[in-house]
Design a protein around this motif. Structure first.
Motif, PDB file in Angstrom:
ATOM      1  N   SER A  77       0.878  -1.164   0.000  1.00 18.73           N
ATOM      2  CA  SER A  77       0.000   0.000   0.000  1.00 18.73           C
ATOM      3  C   SER A  77       0.913   1.211   0.000  1.00 18.73           C
ATOM      4  O   SER A  77       1.908   1.232   0.729  1.00 18.73           O
ATOM      5  CB  SER A  77      -0.883   0.030   1.255  1.00 18.73           C
ATOM      6  N   ASP A  78       0.591   2.200  -0.778  1.00 14.91           N
ATOM      7  CA  ASP A  78       1.476   3.350  -0.899  1.00 14.91           C
ATOM      8  C   ASP A  78       1.471   4.222   0.357  1.00 14.91           C
ATOM      9  O   ASP A  78       0.420   4.504   0.926  1.00 14.91           O
ATOM     10  CB  ASP A  78       1.070   4.215  -2.101  1.00 14.91           C
ATOM     11  N   ILE A  79       2.649   4.633   0.761  1.00 19.32           N
ATOM     12  CA  ILE A  79       2.894   5.692   1.734  1.00 19.32           C
ATOM     13  C   ILE A  79       2.358   5.389   3.138  1.00 19.32           C
ATOM     14  O   ILE A  79       2.087   6.281   3.916  1.00 19.32           O
ATOM     15  CB  ILE A  79       2.352   7.058   1.214  1.00 19.32           C
ATOM     16  N   THR A  80       2.223   4.139   3.513  1.00 14.72           N
ATOM     17  CA  THR A  80       1.729   3.825   4.857  1.00 14.72           C
ATOM     18  C   THR A  80       2.783   4.041   5.929  1.00 14.72           C
ATOM     19  O   THR A  80       2.473   3.971   7.113  1.00 14.72           O
ATOM     20  CB  THR A  80       1.222   2.370   4.937  1.00 14.72           C
ATOM     21  N   GLU A  82       4.088   6.811   6.580  1.00 17.18           N
ATOM     22  CA  GLU A  82       3.909   8.172   7.079  1.00 17.18           C
ATOM     23  C   GLU A  82       2.843   8.193   8.177  1.00 17.18           C
ATOM     24  O   GLU A  82       1.879   7.421   8.112  1.00 17.18           O
ATOM     25  CB  GLU A  82       3.469   9.117   5.957  1.00 17.18           C
ATOM     26  N   PRO A  83       2.974   9.088   9.165  1.00 14.70           N
ATOM     27  CA  PRO A  83       1.910   9.222  10.165  1.00 14.70           C
ATOM     28  C   PRO A  83       0.558   9.562   9.531  1.00 14.70           C
ATOM     29  O   PRO A  83      -0.478   9.087   9.984  1.00 14.70           O
ATOM     30  CB  PRO A  83       2.394  10.368  11.057  1.00 14.70           C
ATOM     31  N   VAL A  84       0.562  10.376   8.469  1.00 13.98           N
ATOM     32  CA  VAL A  84      -0.661  10.683   7.726  1.00 13.98           C
ATOM     33  C   VAL A  84      -0.451  10.163   6.301  1.00 13.98           C
ATOM     34  O   VAL A  84       0.132  10.839   5.459  1.00 13.98           O
ATOM     35  CB  VAL A  84      -0.962  12.205   7.719  1.00 13.98           C
ATOM     36  N   PRO A  85      -0.887   8.916   6.032  1.00 10.28           N
ATOM     37  CA  PRO A  85      -0.673   8.347   4.704  1.00 10.28           C
ATOM     38  C   PRO A  85      -1.523   9.046   3.648  1.00 10.28           C
ATOM     39  O   PRO A  85      -2.491   9.721   3.967  1.00 10.28           O
ATOM     40  CB  PRO A  85      -1.108   6.885   4.849  1.00 10.28           C
ATOM     41  N   SER A  86      -1.143   8.858   2.402  1.00  8.93           N
ATOM     42  CA  SER A  86      -1.927   9.434   1.311  1.00  8.93           C
ATOM     43  C   SER A  86      -3.272   8.719   1.224  1.00  8.93           C
ATOM     44  O   SER A  86      -3.389   7.549   1.558  1.00  8.93           O
ATOM     45  CB  SER A  86      -1.175   9.326  -0.012  1.00  8.93           C
ATOM     46  N   ASP A  87      -4.280   9.445   0.783  1.00 11.66           N
ATOM     47  CA  ASP A  87      -5.608   8.863   0.637  1.00 11.66           C
ATOM     48  C   ASP A  87      -5.733   8.056  -0.652  1.00 11.66           C
ATOM     49  O   ASP A  87      -6.454   7.069  -0.705  1.00 11.66           O
ATOM     50  CB  ASP A  87      -6.679   9.967   0.613  1.00 11.66           C
ATOM     51  N   TYR A  88      -5.086   8.523  -1.693  1.00 16.69           N
ATOM     52  CA  TYR A  88      -5.233   7.926  -3.007  1.00 16.69           C
ATOM     53  C   TYR A  88      -3.864   7.832  -3.680  1.00 16.69           C
ATOM     54  O   TYR A  88      -2.957   8.576  -3.367  1.00 16.69           O
ATOM     55  CB  TYR A  88      -6.149   8.777  -3.906  1.00 16.69           C
ATOM     56  N   ALA A  89      -3.765   6.911  -4.625  1.00 19.04           N
ATOM     57  CA  ALA A  89      -2.583   6.826  -5.477  1.00 19.04           C
ATOM     58  C   ALA A  89      -3.072   6.780  -6.917  1.00 19.04           C
ATOM     59  O   ALA A  89      -4.099   6.173  -7.219  1.00 19.04           O
ATOM     60  CB  ALA A  89      -1.774   5.574  -5.160  1.00 19.04           C
ATOM     61  N   MET A  90      -2.351   7.439  -7.779  1.00 24.83           N
ATOM     62  CA  MET A  90      -2.672   7.414  -9.206  1.00 24.83           C
ATOM     63  C   MET A  90      -1.424   6.952  -9.940  1.00 24.83           C
ATOM     64  O   MET A  90      -0.311   7.252  -9.528  1.00 24.83           O
ATOM     65  CB  MET A  90      -3.087   8.795  -9.690  1.00 24.83           C
ATOM     66  N   LEU A  91      -1.635   6.242 -11.012  1.00 20.16           N
ATOM     67  CA  LEU A  91      -0.526   5.721 -11.792  1.00 20.16           C
ATOM     68  C   LEU A  91      -0.807   5.951 -13.263  1.00 20.16           C
ATOM     69  O   LEU A  91      -1.912   5.673 -13.746  1.00 20.16           O
ATOM     70  CB  LEU A  91      -0.358   4.219 -11.528  1.00 20.16           C
ATOM     71  N   THR A 129       3.240  -1.951  12.425  1.00 15.41           N
ATOM     72  CA  THR A 129       4.302  -0.978  12.193  1.00 15.41           C
ATOM     73  C   THR A 129       4.669  -1.017  10.715  1.00 15.41           C
ATOM     74  O   THR A 129       4.980  -2.074  10.175  1.00 15.41           O
ATOM     75  CB  THR A 129       5.535  -1.306  13.054  1.00 15.41           C
ATOM     76  N   HIS A 130       4.606   0.133  10.069  1.00 12.04           N
ATOM     77  CA  HIS A 130       4.937   0.276   8.646  1.00 12.04           C
ATOM     78  C   HIS A 130       6.291   0.971   8.590  1.00 12.04           C
ATOM     79  O   HIS A 130       6.420   2.102   9.031  1.00 12.04           O
ATOM     80  CB  HIS A 130       3.877   1.118   7.934  1.00 12.04           C
ATOM     81  N   ASP A 131       7.281   0.293   8.047  1.00 11.42           N
ATOM     82  CA  ASP A 131       8.650   0.797   8.082  1.00 11.42           C
ATOM     83  C   ASP A 131       9.216   0.902   6.670  1.00 11.42           C
ATOM     84  O   ASP A 131       9.257  -0.080   5.931  1.00 11.42           O
ATOM     85  CB  ASP A 131       9.516  -0.148   8.912  1.00 11.42           C
ATOM     86  N   ALA A 132       9.639   2.098   6.293  1.00 16.14           N
ATOM     87  CA  ALA A 132      10.278   2.314   4.988  1.00 16.14           C
ATOM     88  C   ALA A 132      11.611   3.031   5.171  1.00 16.14           C
ATOM     89  O   ALA A 132      12.039   3.797   4.307  1.00 16.14           O
ATOM     90  CB  ALA A 132       9.360   3.095   4.066  1.00 16.14           C
ATOM     91  N   ASN A 133      12.276   2.777   6.273  1.00 16.41           N
ATOM     92  CA  ASN A 133      13.567   3.419   6.499  1.00 16.41           C
ATOM     93  C   ASN A 133      14.623   2.966   5.495  1.00 16.41           C
ATOM     94  O   ASN A 133      15.678   3.587   5.393  1.00 16.41           O
ATOM     95  CB  ASN A 133      14.025   3.212   7.948  1.00 16.41           C
ATOM     96  N   PHE A 134      14.334   1.916   4.721  1.00 15.51           N
ATOM     97  CA  PHE A 134      15.259   1.518   3.654  1.00 15.51           C
ATOM     98  C   PHE A 134      15.413   2.609   2.602  1.00 15.51           C
ATOM     99  O   PHE A 134      16.376   2.618   1.842  1.00 15.51           O
ATOM    100  CB  PHE A 134      14.828   0.194   3.007  1.00 15.51           C
ATOM    101  N   PHE A 135      14.455   3.558   2.539  1.00 20.50           N
ATOM    102  CA  PHE A 135      14.591   4.659   1.585  1.00 20.50           C
ATOM    103  C   PHE A 135      15.841   5.495   1.877  1.00 20.50           C
ATOM    104  O   PHE A 135      16.443   6.047   0.963  1.00 20.50           O
ATOM    105  CB  PHE A 135      13.352   5.554   1.590  1.00 20.50           C
ATOM    106  N   ALA A 136      16.227   5.594   3.145  1.00 20.81           N
ATOM    107  CA  ALA A 136      17.462   6.323   3.490  1.00 20.81           C
ATOM    108  C   ALA A 136      18.662   5.617   2.874  1.00 20.81           C
ATOM    109  O   ALA A 136      19.571   6.261   2.337  1.00 20.81           O
ATOM    110  CB  ALA A 136      17.605   6.439   5.003  1.00 20.81           C
ATOM    111  N   ASP A 137      18.680   4.280   2.937  1.00 23.13           N
ATOM    112  CA  ASP A 137      19.767   3.512   2.314  1.00 23.13           C
ATOM    113  C   ASP A 137      19.759   3.702   0.798  1.00 23.13           C
ATOM    114  O   ASP A 137      20.810   3.854   0.176  1.00 23.13           O
ATOM    115  CB  ASP A 137      19.632   2.017   2.639  1.00 23.13           C
ATOM    116  N   GLU A 138      18.570   3.699   0.208  1.00 23.57           N
ATOM    117  CA  GLU A 138      18.462   3.899  -1.239  1.00 23.57           C
ATOM    118  C   GLU A 138      18.951   5.292  -1.635  1.00 23.57           C
ATOM    119  O   GLU A 138      19.634   5.448  -2.641  1.00 23.57           O
ATOM    120  CB  GLU A 138      17.022   3.694  -1.716  1.00 23.57           C
TER     121      GLU A 138
END
Length: 178
Positions: A77-80, A82-91, A129-138
């Motif tokens: 799921s996109d952006i989970t 974040e404390p306030v995730p996005s409501d929608y995703a568009m592609l 717990t939703h963790d995307a701290n790998f983005f810092a490594d990227e």
């Protein structure tokens, strides 16, 4: 929608309007991905995913690693994070690669509605717990600066890309939860 020819900017306007109509917090705007480069030619809220860039070692190897034996490897799921995730995703698919490039969408409302009342009740008591701290490594690997300023909400800023959310999150218009 099939056969629509919207520009990225028109899609951003549409997403913002849908958010307003659905009652998003007035303090929130479109999300800015932590790896979107500052002053992107398409705008801060538009993230570009490129198979050509990935083939050259760029992009998100962590979650899109084709060597995985599990078909769910890139299911998300996109952006989970974040404390306030996005409501929608568009592609918008600009250039379809010769192979791959498939994206599946699903209705979590439908999945929720198919749960037994007992299972739904139990899941409603849980958090994840939703963790995307790998983005810092990227960001370090790619030699780019991670976005730590406000990312669509005043609550979405800083370098910690981790949030705890209820396992069951529903819109106040959901069929089961009011």
């Amino acid at each position: 929608m099939k056969d629509q020819d919207l520009t990225a900017q028109q899609m951003a306007v549409l997403a913002a309007r849908i958010g307003q109509l659905s009652g998003k917090p007035s303090s929130s705007s479109l999300h800015v991905h932590p790896l979107t480069e500052e002053s992107s030619e398409l705008g801060d809220q538009i993230a570009v995913i490129s198979s050509e860039k990935q083939a050259k070692g760029g992009g998100l190897r962590q979650i899109h690693d084709d060597r995985s034996l599990f078909s769910t490897n890139a299911w998300h799921s996109d952006i989970t994070f974040e404390p306030v995730p996005s409501d929608y995703a568009m592609l918008k698919i600009h250039t379809l690669p010769a192979t791959g490039g498939d994206t599946l969408w699903n209705s979590m409302y439908e999945a929720y509605d198919r749960l037994s009342p007992a299972m739904a009740g139990w899941l409603e008591t849980l958090t994840a717990t939703h963790d995307a701290n790998f983005f810092a490594d990227e960001a370090r690997r790619l030699g780019i600066k991670m976005r730590t300023g406000e990312r669509g909400s005043p609550f979405n800023q800083g370098g910690n890309l981790q949030a705890v959310h209820p396992v069951i999150r529903t819109n106040r218009k959901s069929s089961r939860i009011s």
